[in-house]
Design an enzyme around this catalytic site. Structure first.
Site, mmCIF file in Angstrom:
data_model
loop_
_atom_site.group_PDB
_atom_site.id
_atom_site.type_symbol
_atom_site.label_atom_id
_atom_site.label_comp_id
_atom_site.label_asym_id
_atom_site.label_seq_id
_atom_site.Cartn_x
_atom_site.Cartn_y
_atom_site.Cartn_z
ATOM 1 N N CYS A 259 48.493 30.942 45.404
ATOM 2 C CA CYS A 259 48.027 31.353 44.079
ATOM 3 C C CYS A 259 46.768 30.593 43.679
ATOM 4 C CB CYS A 259 49.126 31.117 43.045
ATOM 5 S SG CYS A 259 50.625 32.081 43.390
ATOM 6 N N ASP A 260 45.977 31.224 42.835
ATOM 7 C CA ASP A 260 44.760 30.592 42.340
ATOM 8 C C ASP A 260 45.025 29.942 40.979
ATOM 9 O OD1 ASP A 260 44.775 32.718 40.526
ATOM 10 O OD2 ASP A 260 43.295 33.857 41.662
#
Length: 136
Positions: A18-19
């Site tokens: 995930c960012d």
């Protein structure tokens, strides 16, 4: 046409995928798609590494991805595929669906071509292997 999936693989989002926005980074979807295609081959008792040793290298020629609903850390999802043959291309239609609510996360079309001993060519091996799975 209603999708006729021929293979499904369940996976879970890992937090490092995930960012900063808390959603899966777009590049990781390509990993999910590729892993699904490789596992599909494994389910047919085909080793990607062995294919390479025999001079058969399926490679991605084009990918079109449409992002629909983002996946987040710890989401379980199902990666599904079906395929068609177009000329010398094997076209994989791949969808990723969030398991918790059935929402479509990604629609992708992946075009694969084969290099036989380093040269772009039709692939008799895949033609025979995939024949029972081709959709009209």
């Amino acid at each position: 046409m209603a999708e006729k999936y021929i293979y499904e693989l369940e996976m879970k989002v890992r937090d490092y995928e995930c960012d900063l926005q808390g959603i899966v980074n777009n590049a990781n979807y390509q990993h999910y798609l590729e892993h699904t295609r490789h596992e599909f081959l494994t389910s047919l008792n085909v080793s990607f590494a062995q294919l390479h040793k025999e001079g058969i290298d399926p490679v991605v020629a084009r990918i079109n991805m449409a992002f629909k609903t983002p996946l987040c850390s710890d989401d379980w999802f199902i990666s599904k595929l079906y395929l068609k043959k177009e000329g010398i291309k094997y076209v994989f239609y791949q969808d990723i669906v969030r398991k918790s609510d059935g929402k479509l996360s990604l629609k992708a079309v992946v075009e694969i071509v084969c290099l036989i001993n380093g040269r772009l060519s039709s692939c008799e091996f895949f033609d025979k292997l995939f024949a029972p799975y081709f959709t009209e």
